[in-house]
Motif scaffolding. Structure first.
Motif, PDB file in Angstrom:
ATOM      1  N   SER A 112       0.827  -1.206   0.000  1.00 34.75           N
ATOM      2  CA  SER A 112       0.000   0.000   0.000  1.00 34.75           C
ATOM      3  C   SER A 112       0.863   1.258   0.000  1.00 34.75           C
ATOM      4  N   MET A 113       1.971   1.241   0.736  1.00 34.81           N
ATOM      5  CA  MET A 113       2.863   2.402   0.766  1.00 34.81           C
ATOM      6  C   MET A 113       3.583   2.569  -0.565  1.00 34.81           C
ATOM      7  N   LYS A 114       3.965   1.462  -1.167  1.00 31.26           N
ATOM      8  CA  LYS A 114       4.592   1.528  -2.492  1.00 31.26           C
ATOM      9  C   LYS A 114       3.628   2.122  -3.510  1.00 31.26           C
ATOM     10  N   GLU A 115       2.376   1.688  -3.459  1.00 33.39           N
ATOM     11  CA  GLU A 115       1.373   2.204  -4.384  1.00 33.39           C
ATOM     12  C   GLU A 115       1.171   3.695  -4.193  1.00 33.39           C
ATOM     13  N   LEU A 116       1.072   4.135  -2.946  1.00 35.40           N
ATOM     14  CA  LEU A 116       0.866   5.559  -2.681  1.00 35.40           C
ATOM     15  C   LEU A 116       2.098   6.365  -3.064  1.00 35.40           C
ATOM     16  N   ARG A 117       3.276   5.828  -2.816  1.00 33.32           N
ATOM     17  CA  ARG A 117       4.512   6.519  -3.212  1.00 33.32           C
ATOM     18  C   ARG A 117       4.549   6.724  -4.729  1.00 33.32           C
ATOM     19  N   GLU A 118       4.151   5.718  -5.476  1.00 31.82           N
ATOM     20  CA  GLU A 118       4.188   5.810  -6.939  1.00 31.82           C
ATOM     21  C   GLU A 118       3.112   6.756  -7.473  1.00 31.82           C
ATOM     22  N   VAL A 119       1.953   6.767  -6.823  1.00 36.15           N
ATOM     23  CA  VAL A 119       0.902   7.709  -7.202  1.00 36.15           C
ATOM     24  C   VAL A 119       1.338   9.144  -6.903  1.00 36.15           C
ATOM     25  N   THR A 120       1.934   9.341  -5.733  1.00 35.17           N
ATOM     26  CA  THR A 120       2.370  10.679  -5.322  1.00 35.17           C
ATOM     27  C   THR A 120       3.486  11.210  -6.213  1.00 35.17           C
ATOM     28  N   ALA A 121       4.299  10.312  -6.741  1.00 35.51           N
ATOM     29  CA  ALA A 121       5.408  10.725  -7.616  1.00 35.51           C
ATOM     30  C   ALA A 121       4.908  11.464  -8.861  1.00 35.51           C
ATOM     31  N   LYS A 122       3.662  11.239  -9.228  1.00 38.16           N
ATOM     32  CA  LYS A 122       3.086  11.893 -10.408  1.00 38.16           C
ATOM     33  C   LYS A 122       2.495  13.264 -10.082  1.00 38.16           C
ATOM     34  N   HIS A 123       2.419  13.575  -8.795  1.00 42.15           N
ATOM     35  CA  HIS A 123       1.839  14.852  -8.364  1.00 42.15           C
ATOM     36  C   HIS A 123       2.851  15.975  -8.611  1.00 42.15           C
ATOM     37  N   PRO A 124       2.392  17.136  -9.112  1.00 42.57           N
ATOM     38  CA  PRO A 124       3.330  18.241  -9.371  1.00 42.57           C
ATOM     39  C   PRO A 124       4.049  18.738  -8.116  1.00 42.57           C
ATOM     40  N   TRP A 125       3.491  18.472  -6.945  1.00 41.09           N
ATOM     41  CA  TRP A 125       4.124  18.881  -5.688  1.00 41.09           C
ATOM     42  C   TRP A 125       4.736  17.688  -4.961  1.00 41.09           C
ATOM     43  N   ASN A 126       5.191  16.687  -5.709  1.00 39.97           N
ATOM     44  CA  ASN A 126       5.705  15.465  -5.062  1.00 39.97           C
ATOM     45  C   ASN A 126       6.861  15.736  -4.117  1.00 39.97           C
ATOM     46  N   ILE A 127       7.483  16.892  -4.259  1.00 39.93           N
ATOM     47  CA  ILE A 127       8.582  17.274  -3.367  1.00 39.93           C
ATOM     48  C   ILE A 127       8.127  17.325  -1.907  1.00 39.93           C
ATOM     49  N   MET A 128       6.819  17.472  -1.691  1.00 35.85           N
ATOM     50  CA  MET A 128       6.293  17.620  -0.325  1.00 35.85           C
ATOM     51  C   MET A 128       6.106  16.288   0.407  1.00 35.85           C
ATOM     52  N   THR A 129       6.244  15.181  -0.297  1.00 36.22           N
ATOM     53  CA  THR A 129       5.963  13.903   0.349  1.00 36.22           C
ATOM     54  C   THR A 129       7.084  13.471   1.296  1.00 36.22           C
ATOM     55  N   THR A 130       6.727  12.647   2.255  1.00 37.76           N
ATOM     56  CA  THR A 130       7.718  12.036   3.143  1.00 37.76           C
ATOM     57  C   THR A 130       8.505  11.003   2.346  1.00 37.76           C
ATOM     58  N   SER A 131       9.814  10.976   2.532  1.00 33.94           N
ATOM     59  CA  SER A 131      10.640  10.012   1.808  1.00 33.94           C
ATOM     60  C   SER A 131      10.396   8.605   2.331  1.00 33.94           C
ATOM     61  N   ALA A 132      10.704   7.611   1.492  1.00 32.16           N
ATOM     62  CA  ALA A 132      10.426   6.223   1.851  1.00 32.16           C
ATOM     63  C   ALA A 132      11.221   5.780   3.072  1.00 32.16           C
ATOM     64  N   ASP A 133      12.477   6.234   3.187  1.00 32.47           N
ATOM     65  CA  ASP A 133      13.283   5.844   4.342  1.00 32.47           C
ATOM     66  C   ASP A 133      12.752   6.485   5.626  1.00 32.47           C
ATOM     67  N   GLU A 134      12.236   7.705   5.527  1.00 24.02           N
ATOM     68  CA  GLU A 134      11.647   8.335   6.708  1.00 24.02           C
ATOM     69  C   GLU A 134      10.340   7.656   7.091  1.00 24.02           C
ATOM     70  N   GLY A 135       9.574   7.224   6.096  1.00 20.97           N
ATOM     71  CA  GLY A 135       8.354   6.483   6.380  1.00 20.97           C
ATOM     72  C   GLY A 135       8.654   5.209   7.152  1.00 20.97           C
ATOM     73  N   GLN A 136       9.710   4.509   6.753  1.00 15.80           N
ATOM     74  CA  GLN A 136      10.127   3.300   7.449  1.00 15.80           C
ATOM     75  C   GLN A 136      10.555   3.619   8.886  1.00 15.80           C
ATOM     76  N   PHE A 137      11.275   4.722   9.044  1.00 16.67           N
ATOM     77  CA  PHE A 137      11.727   5.152  10.367  1.00 16.67           C
ATOM     78  C   PHE A 137      10.540   5.461  11.281  1.00 16.67           C
ATOM     79  N   LEU A 138       9.554   6.194  10.769  1.00 13.50           N
ATOM     80  CA  LEU A 138       8.381   6.540  11.570  1.00 13.50           C
ATOM     81  C   LEU A 138       7.633   5.286  12.014  1.00 13.50           C
ATOM     82  N   SER A 139       7.508   4.340  11.099  1.00 10.70           N
ATOM     83  CA  SER A 139       6.825   3.092  11.420  1.00 10.70           C
ATOM     84  C   SER A 139       7.527   2.358  12.563  1.00 10.70           C
TER      85      SER A 139
END
Length: 247
Positions: A45-72
């Motif tokens: 689910s996180m991979k899917e959302l990461r890939e969807v967000t990558a297409k957003h013009p403001w994708n720079i605002m997303t949390t990075s995958a390594d930080e997502g893992q850290f938060l978890s």
């Protein structure tokens, strides 16, 4: 919410990851971390959302995958159950939190833009996690003020993650320190702010980086001097400062 393009171009080019935020000086080292320990363990689910967000013009605002893992990992280590997130965007960090919480865990999530949140909402729903999230559209400050006025929310939050308007971080902290429990954590994202915190005043910066830089510097000084918390600043993503309330 920043990339390091300006600071890295003289060191072998820009990072290739969309929305990349690592402060590491080596593209290869960052890719190694992602490919060795982050992507192989990233929930679908996180991979899917990461890939969807990558297409957003403001994708720079997303949390990075390594930080997502850290938060978890962090949420599981402290056995958090009642959490808050200020600044949601498409919900990558929100999804990481929801996955890490027990089934009866809760997240009060606030963002001024519901449209972005709804990009990730179908993925959150498909993962069976929507029941954990109470999303509020609008500025967080009035909600926080009301919670403090009510009195019953003092010291009730195990974990709070802030990735929102940097010019309000100090104002958030004044309120969140009352809402997080003693022994609980507040995480402030982007506290190394594209590396600009150590850049000379005349260094080339994007306008938004320069504008928020002084607010980030002010926050960092205030947190370091706050006797109510223990702090740890980590170079994960664009810098995250963990504050553990001690009094």
């Amino acid at each position: 919410m920043a990339t390091n393009g300006e600071t890295k171009e003289g060191q072998g080019g820009r990072h290739q990851e969309v929305g990349h935020k690592s402060l590491l000086q080596s593209d290869a080292l960052y890719q190694y971390i992602l490919e060795t320990s982050v992507y192989p363990r990233e929930p679908e689910s996180m991979k899917e959302l990461r890939e969807v967000t990558a297409k957003h013009p403001w994708n720079i605002m997303t949390t990075s995958a390594d930080e997502g893992q850290f938060l978890s990992m962090l949420i599981k280590l402290i056995n958090a159950k009642n959490t808050m997130e200020i600044g949601v965007f498409t919900g990558y960090s929100l999804l990481a939190t929801a996955l890490a919480l027990p089934d009866d865990g809760k997240i009060l999530a606030m963002d001024i833009n519901r449209e972005n949140y709804e990009i990730g909402l179908p993925i959150i729903e498909k993962a069976g996690l929507a029941h954990k999230i109470d999303f509020r559209e609008g500025p967080a400050m009035p909600v926080l003020d009301q919670m403090i006025e009510d009195g019953k929310y003092h010291g009730t939050y195990d974990f709070i993650f802030v990735d929102a308007d940097k010019d309000n971080y100090i104002n958030y902290h004044k309120r969140l320190i009352d809402l997080v429990k003693v022994g609980g954590l507040i995480g402030y994202d982007n506290t190394l702010w594209n590396g600009s915190v150590v850049a000379p005043p005349d260094a080339p910066m994007r306008k938004y980086v320069r504008y928020y830089r002084d607010f980030v510097l002010e926050l960092n000084k205030a947190l370091a001097a706050d006797p109510r918390i223990e702090i740890c600043m980590l170079p994960v993503g664009d810098g995250i400062t963990l504050c553990r309330r001690v009094s």
